[in-house]
Design a protein around this motif. Structure first.
Motif, PDB file in Angstrom:
ATOM      1  N   LYS A 197       0.939  -1.209   0.015  1.00  0.00           N
ATOM      2  CA  LYS A 197       0.251   0.077   0.091  1.00  0.00           C
ATOM      3  C   LYS A 197       0.698   1.208  -0.051  1.00  0.00           C
ATOM      4  O   LYS A 197       1.972   1.295   0.666  1.00  0.00           O
ATOM      5  CB  LYS A 197      -0.806   0.199   1.133  1.00  0.00           C
ATOM      6  CG  LYS A 197      -2.017  -0.816   1.330  1.00  0.00           C
ATOM      7  CD  LYS A 197      -3.110  -0.127   2.404  1.00  0.00           C
ATOM      8  CE  LYS A 197      -4.534  -1.379   2.026  1.00  0.00           C
ATOM      9  NZ  LYS A 197      -4.472  -2.376   3.225  1.00  0.00           N
ATOM     10  N   PRO A 198       0.165   2.310  -0.645  1.00  0.00           N
ATOM     11  CA  PRO A 198       1.005   3.576  -0.550  1.00  0.00           C
ATOM     12  C   PRO A 198       0.543   4.309   0.747  1.00  0.00           C
ATOM     13  O   PRO A 198      -0.492   4.051   1.217  1.00  0.00           O
ATOM     14  CB  PRO A 198       0.448   4.425  -1.624  1.00  0.00           C
ATOM     15  CG  PRO A 198      -0.784   3.810  -2.144  1.00  0.00           C
ATOM     16  CD  PRO A 198      -0.616   2.338  -1.523  1.00  0.00           C
TER      17      PRO A 198
ATOM     18  N   ASN B 187       0.641  12.234   7.698  1.00  0.00           N
ATOM     19  CA  ASN B 187       1.505  13.090   8.110  1.00  0.00           C
ATOM     20  C   ASN B 187       2.957  12.868   9.020  1.00  0.00           C
ATOM     21  O   ASN B 187       3.920  13.685   8.707  1.00  0.00           O
ATOM     22  CB  ASN B 187       0.890  14.088   9.149  1.00  0.00           C
ATOM     23  CG  ASN B 187      -0.245  15.027   8.161  1.00  0.00           C
ATOM     24  OD1 ASN B 187      -0.046  15.159   6.952  1.00  0.00           O
ATOM     25  ND2 ASN B 187      -1.459  15.194   8.773  1.00  0.00           N
ATOM     26  N   LEU B 188       2.598  11.657   9.473  1.00  0.00           N
ATOM     27  CA  LEU B 188       3.797  11.017  10.216  1.00  0.00           C
ATOM     28  C   LEU B 188       4.017   9.749  10.056  1.00  0.00           C
ATOM     29  O   LEU B 188       3.157   9.009  10.129  1.00  0.00           O
ATOM     30  CB  LEU B 188       3.790  11.468  11.725  1.00  0.00           C
ATOM     31  CG  LEU B 188       4.828  10.969  12.684  1.00  0.00           C
ATOM     32  CD1 LEU B 188       6.056  11.369  12.470  1.00  0.00           C
ATOM     33  CD2 LEU B 188       4.428  11.063  14.009  1.00  0.00           C
ATOM     34  N   TYR B 189       5.013   9.390   9.735  1.00  0.00           N
ATOM     35  CA  TYR B 189       5.512   7.750   9.592  1.00  0.00           C
ATOM     36  C   TYR B 189       6.641   7.343  10.410  1.00  0.00           C
ATOM     37  O   TYR B 189       7.828   7.915  10.151  1.00  0.00           O
ATOM     38  CB  TYR B 189       5.911   7.566   7.864  1.00  0.00           C
ATOM     39  CG  TYR B 189       5.960   6.082   7.652  1.00  0.00           C
ATOM     40  CD1 TYR B 189       4.901   5.096   7.585  1.00  0.00           C
ATOM     41  CD2 TYR B 189       7.406   5.561   7.526  1.00  0.00           C
ATOM     42  CE1 TYR B 189       5.006   3.757   7.208  1.00  0.00           C
ATOM     43  CE2 TYR B 189       7.486   4.071   7.140  1.00  0.00           C
ATOM     44  CZ  TYR B 189       6.291   3.292   6.972  1.00  0.00           C
ATOM     45  OH  TYR B 189       6.455   2.102   6.670  1.00  0.00           O
ATOM     46  N   ILE B 190       6.289   6.488  11.295  1.00  0.00           N
ATOM     47  CA  ILE B 190       7.482   6.118  12.264  1.00  0.00           C
ATOM     48  C   ILE B 190       7.966   4.681  11.886  1.00  0.00           C
ATOM     49  O   ILE B 190       7.106   3.578  11.755  1.00  0.00           O
ATOM     50  CB  ILE B 190       6.909   6.433  13.703  1.00  0.00           C
ATOM     51  CG1 ILE B 190       6.346   7.469  14.015  1.00  0.00           C
ATOM     52  CG2 ILE B 190       8.026   5.627  14.629  1.00  0.00           C
ATOM     53  CD1 ILE B 190       5.677   7.605  15.352  1.00  0.00           C
TER      54      ILE B 190
ATOM     55  N   GLY C  91       6.930   3.591  -1.360  1.00  0.00           N
ATOM     56  CA  GLY C  91       5.589   3.583  -0.983  1.00  0.00           C
ATOM     57  C   GLY C  91       5.194   4.729   0.192  1.00  0.00           C
ATOM     58  O   GLY C  91       4.115   4.940   0.442  1.00  0.00           O
ATOM     59  N   ILE C  92       6.474   4.888   0.685  1.00  0.00           N
ATOM     60  CA  ILE C  92       6.004   5.940   1.831  1.00  0.00           C
ATOM     61  C   ILE C  92       6.719   7.427   1.642  1.00  0.00           C
ATOM     62  O   ILE C  92       6.579   8.410   2.553  1.00  0.00           O
ATOM     63  CB  ILE C  92       6.444   5.550   3.234  1.00  0.00           C
ATOM     64  CG1 ILE C  92       8.012   5.301   3.164  1.00  0.00           C
ATOM     65  CG2 ILE C  92       5.816   4.149   3.342  1.00  0.00           C
ATOM     66  CD1 ILE C  92       8.834   6.089   3.527  1.00  0.00           C
TER      67      ILE C  92
ATOM     68  N   LYS D  14       9.174  11.881   8.413  1.00  0.00           N
ATOM     69  CA  LYS D  14       9.551  10.332   8.572  1.00  0.00           C
ATOM     70  C   LYS D  14      10.506  10.411   9.691  1.00  0.00           C
ATOM     71  O   LYS D  14      11.524  11.096   9.763  1.00  0.00           O
ATOM     72  CB  LYS D  14      10.189   9.790   7.250  1.00  0.00           C
ATOM     73  CG  LYS D  14       9.304   9.908   6.166  1.00  0.00           C
ATOM     74  CD  LYS D  14       9.859   9.675   4.779  1.00  0.00           C
ATOM     75  CE  LYS D  14       9.168  10.363   3.660  1.00  0.00           C
ATOM     76  NZ  LYS D  14       9.728  11.912   3.263  1.00  0.00           N
ATOM     77  N   VAL D  15      10.108   9.431  10.604  1.00  0.00           N
ATOM     78  CA  VAL D  15      11.201   8.945  11.764  1.00  0.00           C
ATOM     79  C   VAL D  15      11.503   7.828  11.686  1.00  0.00           C
ATOM     80  O   VAL D  15      10.684   6.781  11.526  1.00  0.00           O
ATOM     81  CB  VAL D  15      10.390   9.346  13.076  1.00  0.00           C
ATOM     82  CG1 VAL D  15      11.117   9.072  14.362  1.00  0.00           C
ATOM     83  CG2 VAL D  15       9.812  10.790  13.224  1.00  0.00           C
TER      84      VAL D  15
END
Ligand code: FAD
Length: 315
Positions: A250-251, A255-258, A271-272, A278-279
């Motif tokens: 999935k894409p 707002n925040l991807y850990i 995908g991200i 991004k953390v």
């Protein structure tokens, strides 16, 4: 002539992308001096679209549309577009919308551009900015057909509340003979879907095994986030395939991807890339993810994540 928007819902509840496509369409409508009409299928709260700029909602209530069927949904939107004389039709970039949009474009003899990230700089000519090469570059594309179908990238435009109200009209289009029905499996947890999540907490092979996902779920719970994972994690059966993100999964446009214990292979990053912040938490300072990250913690997930949860709970 109005701008038509297809607004997605799930079990009667309008999705966040529905509010975003209406906000986006309103920006185009203002440029063109026209109004926004939304199509809502089996949605409970369709009048709320007025707050994001819809002047009118065509509300379709039909049990035959409870499960997504691209052919049927495209037929519904096509009939609405023709009824309204719409010159621009806006859909989201969800898997369902990407499936139905080409069918819709054929029915309307329209040009279709996907992965659009901004309102057009000009509506004459109609030029849209779209992301290409898995968000590594952008292209300006002119749509020259009389009717235009625009697929907006999720979380690219944002929500704009205008405080307006929408009139809601019943709309009863004819449905084609059913083709293939696709059931979307979009729930990462019972609570938050990856597509709609503001925050995604994602785990990789660095977490060693499925028994260690308790802390990922707890962190997601504290943050009100969806959970996700890298491809090997779902291939190994540690997590369901519906959580796999990346080029073949999935894409994610949160707002925040850990990312926890994920190396940052190019197929995962694909995908991200459109996530805003991004953390990364990783023991290896050379992990490629650090080059793509906004913030990084070089450390052991089994030490860092429990401390993070503790701090967030105390917050
Ligand atoms: P690994 O590469 O094994 O990385 C684990 C990371 O965890 C390492 O960086 C390590 O330093 C770190 N680590 C270890 N212990 C700890 C600890 N205690 N605390 C913190 N960090 C720790 N992958 C995807 O994810 N999505 C896709 O869609 C996808 N599509 C693909 C398509 C193709 C055609 C191909 C060939 C591959 C695809 N892959 C995809 C696989 C991709 O190439 C990588 O193999 C995969 O992303 C690696 O997953 P990972 O980072 O979880 O595991």
């Amino acid at each position: 002539m109005s701008i038509l928007v297809y607004t997605e819902s799930e079990k009667g509840k309008l999705k966040k992308t529905a509010l975003e496509v209406v906000s986006y369409a309103k920006a185009i409508a203002d440029q063109m001096g026209t109004t926004v009409t939304a199509v809502a299928v089996n949605a409970d709260n369709a009048e709320s679209l007025g707050n994001y700029g819809a002047a009118k909602v065509l509300s379709v209530k039909n049990d035959a549309l409870n499960k997504f069927n691209a052919k049927a949904y495209a037929a519904v939107i096509e009939q609405a577009a023709k009824q309204e004389g719409a010159k621009v039709v806006v859909v989201s970039s969800s898997a369902d919308s990407k499936y139905l949009a080409p069918l819709l474009a054929v029915g309307l003899e329209a040009g279709y551009v996907s992965n659009v990230v901004e309102a057009p700089s000009s509506t004459s000519p109609f030029v849209v900015k779209r992301s290409v090469f898995t968000n590594k570059a952008f292209a300006n594309t002119e749509i020259t057909t009389d009717v235009k179908v625009v697929g907006l990238s999720n979380n690219s435009f944002g929500l704009v509340e205008s405080g307006g109200t929408a009139s809601v009209e019943d709309f009863s289009p004819s449905l084609p003979d059913s083709g293939v029905t696709v059931e979307s499996v979009d729930k990462a947890t019972d609570k938050v879907s990856i597509a709609d999540a503001e925050i995604v907490v994602s785990g990789g092979r660095g977490l060693k095994g499925p028994e260690n996902w308790g802390m990922i779920e707890e962190l997601a719970e504290v943050l009100g986030a969806a959970t996700a994972c890298s491809k090997p994690v779902s291939d190994l059966g540690w997590r369901p395939h519906s959580e796999h993100v990346g080029q073949t999964g999935k894409p994610v446009a949160s707002n925040l991807y850990i990312a926890i214990g994920i190396s940052g292979a190019i197929q995962h990053l694909a995908g991200i890339n459109s996530s805003k912040v991004k953390v990364v938490i990783n023991t290896d300072p050379e992990a490629p993810f650090f080059k793509a990250a906004d913030y990084g913690v070089v450390g052991d997930a089994f030490e860092v994540v429990p401390k993070l949860i503790e701090k967030l709970k105390a917050f």
